[in-house]
Design an enzyme around this catalytic site. Structure first.
Site, short mmCIF file in Angstrom:
data_model
loop_
_atom_site.label_atom_id
_atom_site.label_comp_id
_atom_site.label_asym_id
_atom_site.label_seq_id
_atom_site.Cartn_x
_atom_site.Cartn_y
_atom_site.Cartn_z
CG ASP A 109 -0.27 -0.26 2.54
OD1 ASP A 109 0.96 -0.57 2.55
OD2 ASP A 109 -0.94 -0.18 3.58
CG ASP A 112 6.19 6.28 6.45
OD1 ASP A 112 6.26 7.39 5.92
OD2 ASP A 112 6.07 6.13 7.67
NE ARG A 174 -7.12 -2.28 7.98
CZ ARG A 174 -5.79 -2.17 8.04
NH1 ARG A 174 -5.10 -1.74 7.02
NH2 ARG A 174 -5.15 -2.51 9.16
P1 IMP Z 1 7.52 1.76 6.88
O1 IMP Z 1 8.15 0.52 7.48
O2 IMP Z 1 7.85 2.98 7.69
O3 IMP Z 1 7.81 1.93 5.41
O4 IMP Z 1 5.95 1.60 7.09
C1 IMP Z 1 5.20 0.78 6.31
C2 IMP Z 1 3.84 0.55 6.88
O5 IMP Z 1 3.43 1.61 7.79
C3 IMP Z 1 2.82 0.59 5.76
O6 IMP Z 1 2.70 -0.67 5.13
C4 IMP Z 1 1.57 1.04 6.47
O7 IMP Z 1 0.94 -0.07 7.05
C5 IMP Z 1 2.08 1.96 7.57
N1 IMP Z 1 2.00 3.37 7.14
C6 IMP Z 1 3.01 4.19 6.82
N2 IMP Z 1 2.58 5.42 6.48
C7 IMP Z 1 1.23 5.37 6.58
C8 IMP Z 1 0.18 6.33 6.33
O8 IMP Z 1 0.37 7.49 5.94
N3 IMP Z 1 -1.08 5.88 6.55
C9 IMP Z 1 -1.38 4.61 6.96
N4 IMP Z 1 -0.43 3.70 7.18
C10 IMP Z 1 0.87 4.06 6.99
#
Ligand code: IMP
Length: 189
Positions: A109, A112, A174
């Protein structure tokens, strides 16, 4: 900017703005599916959806593909605060299939910090697949902490917390058809 009338009334007060409308998401998925079809022509990619956020991307991408694809899912938990991941990842649900010599396409999805995906890519590569690529509907490049090869990106979004089209805050929102930003007071930052 689209009208908030597009948002069910029960959620409307929580929404700051519509970031991506359903029609924009649909149009971009058409393009991404065409790219995947072209790149995987003659192969049978295994789409690996990362639960739960990727459910709609997975469903809408898979229905557009004309190559013969299969689907599997993983669920991971990343320790951290509600809106920030720590990089310490635990697999809650592993794949049902053996991916040795398979062409794996991870379907996400949002990327980040990239810490969750970094862990997933390394984990899946250790199982000797033929290839591992990533498709993510959204990316927040300004927040990236690790350099990641994301082959297919839907949209770049700024550093705002977004929900809808699979993305949640505390398991809510969601099912929204559009991707929206939340008012900061909703998630307490
Ligand atoms: P990362 O490990 O920081 O890349 O985070 C990944 C996960 O954090 C994603 O798969 C989402 O489940 C959640 N996430 C990160 N940013 C957002 C956001 O803006 N909205 C909702 N979920 C997020």
């Amino acid at each position: 900017m689209a009208d908030l009338d597009l948002i069910p009334t029960v959620f409307r007060d929580d929404v700051q703005a519509i970031v991506l409308e359903e029609a924009e998401i649909d149009a971009r998925l058409d393009e991404l599916a065409a790219e995947v079809d072209r790149d995987y022509a003659g192969r049978q990619p295994l789409l690996v959806g990362v639960l739960k956020g990727a459910i709609f991307v997975m469903a809408d991408l898979a229905r557009r593909l004309t190559v013969s694809s299969a689907m599997d899912f993983m669920a991971c938990s990343s320790y951290g605060s509600a809106t920030r991941s720590s990089g310490v990842v635990r697999i809650l649900k592993d794949l049902d299939s053996d991916i040795e010599r398979r062409d794996v396409l991870i379907v996400e999805d949002i990327v980040d910090s990239g810490l969750t995906l970094d862990y997933l890519i390394k984990n899946l590569r250790s199982r000797n697949p033929a290839s591992v690529e990533v498709l993510s509907l959204l990316t927040k490049p300004s927040r990236r902490e690790v350099d990641l090869p994301i082959r297919y990106v839907g949209f770049e979004v700024p550093d705002v917390f977004v929900v809808g089209y699979g993305l949640d805050y505390a398991e809510r929102y969601r099912g929204l058809r559009h991707i929206v930003s939340l008012r900061p007071e909703v998630y307490g930052s």
